[in-house]
Structure formats: structure tokens, C-alpha cells
Design a protein around this motif. Structure first.
Motif, mmCIF file in Angstrom:
data_model
loop_
_atom_site.group_PDB
_atom_site.id
_atom_site.type_symbol
_atom_site.label_atom_id
_atom_site.label_comp_id
_atom_site.label_asym_id
_atom_site.label_seq_id
_atom_site.Cartn_x
_atom_site.Cartn_y
_atom_site.Cartn_z
ATOM 1 N N PHE A 128 0.731 -1.137 0.059
ATOM 2 C CA PHE A 128 0.073 -0.020 -0.124
ATOM 3 C C PHE A 128 0.865 1.324 -0.027
ATOM 4 O O PHE A 128 2.075 1.100 0.153
ATOM 5 C CB PHE A 128 -0.933 -0.030 1.229
ATOM 6 C CG PHE A 128 -2.045 -1.024 1.365
ATOM 7 C CD1 PHE A 128 -2.605 -1.497 0.004
ATOM 8 C CD2 PHE A 128 -2.704 -1.411 2.508
ATOM 9 C CE1 PHE A 128 -3.558 -2.336 -0.011
ATOM 10 C CE2 PHE A 128 -3.774 -2.250 2.444
ATOM 11 C CZ PHE A 128 -4.128 -2.678 1.307
ATOM 12 N N LEU A 129 0.258 2.438 -0.150
ATOM 13 C CA LEU A 129 0.940 3.883 -0.204
ATOM 14 C C LEU A 129 1.613 3.886 1.395
ATOM 15 O O LEU A 129 2.488 4.445 1.312
ATOM 16 C CB LEU A 129 -0.043 4.821 -0.430
ATOM 17 C CG LEU A 129 0.564 6.267 -0.218
ATOM 18 C CD1 LEU A 129 1.637 6.459 -1.109
ATOM 19 C CD2 LEU A 129 -0.802 7.214 -0.681
ATOM 20 N N ASN A 130 0.806 3.598 2.407
ATOM 21 C CA ASN A 130 1.292 4.013 3.720
ATOM 22 C C ASN A 130 2.654 3.682 4.101
ATOM 23 O O ASN A 130 3.224 4.531 4.715
ATOM 24 C CB ASN A 130 0.163 3.866 4.694
ATOM 25 C CG ASN A 130 -0.233 2.519 5.007
ATOM 26 O OD1 ASN A 130 0.157 1.545 4.499
ATOM 27 N ND2 ASN A 130 -1.156 2.222 5.380
ATOM 28 N N PRO A 131 3.052 2.670 3.659
ATOM 29 C CA PRO A 131 4.495 2.314 4.209
ATOM 30 C C PRO A 131 5.688 2.898 3.319
ATOM 31 O O PRO A 131 6.770 2.592 3.475
ATOM 32 C CB PRO A 131 4.610 0.893 4.147
ATOM 33 C CG PRO A 131 3.607 0.262 3.111
ATOM 34 C CD PRO A 131 2.630 1.347 3.124
ATOM 35 N N ALA A 132 5.372 3.552 2.265
ATOM 36 C CA ALA A 132 6.191 4.100 1.235
ATOM 37 C C ALA A 132 7.600 4.803 1.953
ATOM 38 O O ALA A 132 8.685 4.588 1.644
ATOM 39 C CB ALA A 132 5.487 4.993 0.286
ATOM 40 N N PRO A 133 7.359 5.828 3.053
ATOM 41 C CA PRO A 133 8.462 5.974 3.614
ATOM 42 C C PRO A 133 9.547 5.174 4.345
ATOM 43 O O PRO A 133 10.684 5.402 4.190
ATOM 44 C CB PRO A 133 8.055 7.095 4.497
ATOM 45 C CG PRO A 133 6.553 7.780 4.058
ATOM 46 C CD PRO A 133 6.245 6.453 3.488
ATOM 47 N N LEU A 134 8.721 4.122 5.053
ATOM 48 C CA LEU A 134 9.462 3.336 5.532
ATOM 49 C C LEU A 134 10.536 2.408 4.586
ATOM 50 O O LEU A 134 11.469 1.837 5.053
ATOM 51 C CB LEU A 134 8.709 2.252 6.272
ATOM 52 C CG LEU A 134 7.750 2.783 7.354
ATOM 53 C CD1 LEU A 134 6.826 1.991 8.002
ATOM 54 C CD2 LEU A 134 8.505 3.669 8.178
ATOM 55 N N LEU A 135 10.190 2.181 3.484
ATOM 56 C CA LEU A 135 10.845 1.387 2.398
ATOM 57 C C LEU A 135 11.602 2.107 1.408
ATOM 58 O O LEU A 135 12.357 1.646 0.483
ATOM 59 C CB LEU A 135 9.582 0.643 1.757
ATOM 60 C CG LEU A 135 8.879 -0.243 2.601
ATOM 61 C CD1 LEU A 135 7.609 -0.784 1.697
ATOM 62 C CD2 LEU A 135 9.761 -1.384 2.993
ATOM 63 N N LEU A 195 -13.615 -0.368 4.889
ATOM 64 C CA LEU A 195 -12.433 -0.157 3.764
ATOM 65 C C LEU A 195 -11.121 0.054 4.276
ATOM 66 O O LEU A 195 -10.969 0.903 5.334
ATOM 67 C CB LEU A 195 -12.634 0.851 2.585
ATOM 68 C CG LEU A 195 -14.071 0.570 1.720
ATOM 69 C CD1 LEU A 195 -14.228 1.881 1.309
ATOM 70 C CD2 LEU A 195 -13.991 -0.579 1.155
ATOM 71 N N ILE A 196 -10.206 -0.608 3.805
ATOM 72 C CA ILE A 196 -8.738 -0.408 4.379
ATOM 73 C C ILE A 196 -7.777 -0.181 3.132
ATOM 74 O O ILE A 196 -7.699 -0.739 2.267
ATOM 75 C CB ILE A 196 -8.582 -1.999 5.006
ATOM 76 C CG1 ILE A 196 -9.331 -2.324 6.123
ATOM 77 C CG2 ILE A 196 -7.019 -1.894 5.536
ATOM 78 C CD1 ILE A 196 -9.433 -3.640 6.688
ATOM 79 N N GLY A 197 -6.813 0.656 3.638
ATOM 80 C CA GLY A 197 -5.818 0.853 2.757
ATOM 81 C C GLY A 197 -5.988 1.765 1.606
ATOM 82 O O GLY A 197 -6.863 2.680 1.700
ATOM 83 N N ASP A 198 -5.178 1.445 0.695
ATOM 84 C CA ASP A 198 -5.494 2.477 -0.563
ATOM 85 C C ASP A 198 -6.929 2.281 -1.186
ATOM 86 O O ASP A 198 -7.436 3.384 -1.645
ATOM 87 C CB ASP A 198 -4.728 1.677 -1.870
ATOM 88 C CG ASP A 198 -3.073 2.105 -1.343
ATOM 89 O OD1 ASP A 198 -2.774 2.870 -0.399
ATOM 90 O OD2 ASP A 198 -2.455 1.652 -2.292
ATOM 91 N N PRO A 199 -7.752 1.214 -1.173
ATOM 92 C CA PRO A 199 -9.224 1.435 -1.426
ATOM 93 C C PRO A 199 -10.012 2.587 -0.561
ATOM 94 O O PRO A 199 -10.857 3.033 -1.178
ATOM 95 C CB PRO A 199 -9.740 -0.089 -1.380
ATOM 96 C CG PRO A 199 -8.618 -0.702 -1.481
ATOM 97 C CD PRO A 199 -7.251 -0.113 -0.992
ATOM 98 N N ALA A 200 -9.608 2.541 0.756
ATOM 99 C CA ALA A 200 -10.371 3.479 1.690
ATOM 100 C C ALA A 200 -9.973 4.833 1.195
ATOM 101 O O ALA A 200 -10.790 5.744 1.504
ATOM 102 C CB ALA A 200 -9.888 2.972 2.808
#
Length: 303
Positions: free
Chosen positions: A32-39, A167-172
Motif C-alpha cells: 500500500f501507499l502508507n509504508p512508502a517512507p519506511l521502504l 474499507l482498508i488501505g488504498d481502496p479506503a
């Protein structure tokens, strides 16, 4: 036939022998988008090639990250915190998290009726923590217990089969930015509830979704200090290169660059600080008391 404990130990030994030979830690990460900075360092920076010599990373859903850790298919996972209650011997890597201090936008309950009147909920089950938070919200704070019905994250059809949709993650995130269209299809004005905001408003604590965790067996084959440094340095680099991430993700998700920027800088909190640890403990106590998880786990950290 289920594996016996001895068979599990044998297969664990085989996996760890492979890990020792290959010399790379197998990482299960969230797509998903939300961990992008961590990776960031694993995907974009000059450190990527050096990290590839130490880590073998692949991407899946949050719930699958936990499943792969439990089955020994991964050594390190970015897992929903609720998985700590069901997978024994996991250790939390300090420093990094996916959390929110107020409104997260990517965990949404979309409903035809007010929150306390929901009796059936079509739920995307890609994150155990989000489902558990929703159950705590209903059972502990509202005194209700709607039926949760697993469903693919398609809000239109979810609302055809239940009072509300989780709804969870990018779909939400996509749904929250296109709610006029969704309401037009539903032929009514809908109620939108941000699950993180419902939690933070009622507890005064952060909403914590995911952490890095690994098994004690994998830790025995790992340089713990280097692992902590690698993960925290990647997070710091990601937060320092938000515009690079916006440019990358605007091609992958159907929301505007401004929404991506705000999401990564204001909606998500990436530092596992003392308040986040306190929030995790409080969540586990409430989730165990309401039956949303089987038991409150002991939080153990890599040192």
C-alpha cells in the motif's frame, strides 16, 4: 494434516539454515501507499543495492505479512499489530510504525445508517488490526456487536449486502476522495467514519496499525543493531524525500499528488514513540476484553 510441534521445529530449522547460507533476511512488506517512507532506501535510494545483499523483500497485503511470518515464509514482516496476539515469539523492531495521531483517511467505515445503528458490516479483512479496532469501537465504546461479513473491497457491492462497509488501505483512501460518486451510486447520503479518528477521539492516544516484527529464531541469525539502523535510516530517508515519493505514487494510485503528500506528511505517523507503545497496550487490553483478539500479548522488542 496439521503439522506437529516437532515438525514445525524441523521446518524452522531448515528455514534458518537456508537463511544462514543465503545471508539475506526475507522481508514481507505491505504493498500500500502508507509504508512508502519506511521502504524508501529499499526501493529508491543509493543504498538499494547494498540492502539487496542483506534483505530479500516482497510485497503483499497486511494480513498476508502476518501469515507469512507465522508460516516461516518470511523472517521479518511489516505486520498489523493484532497479529502479535496470535503469533508466538515475535519481537518488535523499535523505531518504526504505521500510526496516526488523529485522522488517517485510509481506514473508513462507510454506512447507510448512523454508527450506533449498524447491524451488519461488510469488511475488507486485509488487515487484522483494522477489523479488531472496528470491533473494539462497536463492542466497547458503542455497546453494539454488528455481524462482520468478509467481502472484497468494492464499496458499492459491500453496501448492497450490509448496512456498512469497512474499507482498508488504498481502496479506503480512494473512496474517501470520491465519496460524491459513491453516494450517487448508493442513491443516498452516506455516513463516513474514520476509524483512527474514532479511536483517538475516545482514548486520547495514537492509533497504531502496524510495526516491523521478526521471530526470535530469525533474530538469532541477524545483526540486530544493523537491522534497527537499516529500518530507521530508511524511514528517515523517506521522510526527507516526500516529493520523490509523491512523484512515484501519483502514477500508481488514483488520487491527486496533494492528497498523497498530505497523507504521507500529516495523516500517517511513522515513529514508534512512547505514546504509540502506550496506545498499543491500551488497544490490546480492550481488544482482549471484548474478544476482538484472543489475548493481550506481551510486547517484546529487539535490543
Amino acid at each position: 494434516m496439521p503439522k506437529t510441534r516437532n515438525q514445525n521445529r524441523a521446518s524452522t530449522g531448515q528455514r534458518l539454515s537456508k537463511l544462514e547460507r543465503v545471508g539475506r533476511l526475507r522481508i514481507s512488506a505491505i504493498g500500500f501507499l502508507n509504508p512508502a517512507p519506511l521502504l524508501y532506501d529499499f526501493e529508491h535510494s543509493a543504498k538499494r543495492e547494498a540492502l539487496a545483499e542483506r534483505y530479500d523483500i516482497h510485497y503483499t497485503l497486511p494480513s498476508n505479512c502476518a501469515h507469512e511470518l507465522a508460516e516461516g515464509e518470511a523472517d521479518l514482516g511489516l505486520i498489523p499489530i493484532a497479529a502479535l496476539a496470535t503469533i508466538p515469539d515475535l519481537l518488535i523492531v523499535p523505531g518504526c510504525t504505521i500510526a496516526s495521531l488523529r485522522r488517517v483517511r485510509s481506514i473508513q467505515i462507510v454506512s447507510r445508517v448512523p454508527l450506533d445503528q449498524i447491524r451488519t458490516l461488510a469488511a475488507d479483512t486485509s488487515s487484522r488490526s483494522s477489523v479488531a479496532y472496528a470491533k473494539v469501537l462497536f463492542r466497547h465504546f458503542l455497546g453494539t456487536d454488528p455481524e462482520f461479513r468478509p467481502h472484497a473491497p468494492l464499496v458499492d457491492t459491500m453496501l448492497e449486502h450490509a448496512d456498512a462497509a469497512l474499507l482498508i488501505g488504498d481502496p479506503a483512501l480512494i473512496a474517501s476522495e470520491s465519496h460524491p460518486v459513491i453516494e450517487m451510486h448508493a442513491s443516498q447520503r452516506l455516513y463516513w467514519y474514520d476509524v483512527a479518528e474514532e479511536w483517538t477521539t475516545r482514548t486520547g492516544l495514537p492509533w497504531v496499525a502496524a510495526i516491523w516484527a521478526l521471530s526470535a529464531e530469525a533474530l538469532a541469525q541477524t545483526n540486530a543493531a544493523l537491522l534497527i539502523d537499516d529500518l530507521n535510516a530508511s524511514r528517515d530517508a523517506g521522510l526527507a524525500h516526500i516529493e520523490d515519493l509523491v512523484a512515484h505514487w501519483k502514477k500508481r494510485i488514483a488520487v491527486s499528488p496533494q492528497i498523497i503528500r498530505t497523507y504521507l506528511t500529516e495523516n500517517i505517523h511513522y515513529v514508534l514513540d512512547e505514546r504509540c507503545v502506550a496506545a498499543m497496550k491500551h488497544f490490546f487490553d480492550l481488544a482482549a476484553a471484548t474478544g476482538a483478539i484472543p489475548q493481550a500479548p506481551e510486547l517484546r522488542f529487539v535490543e
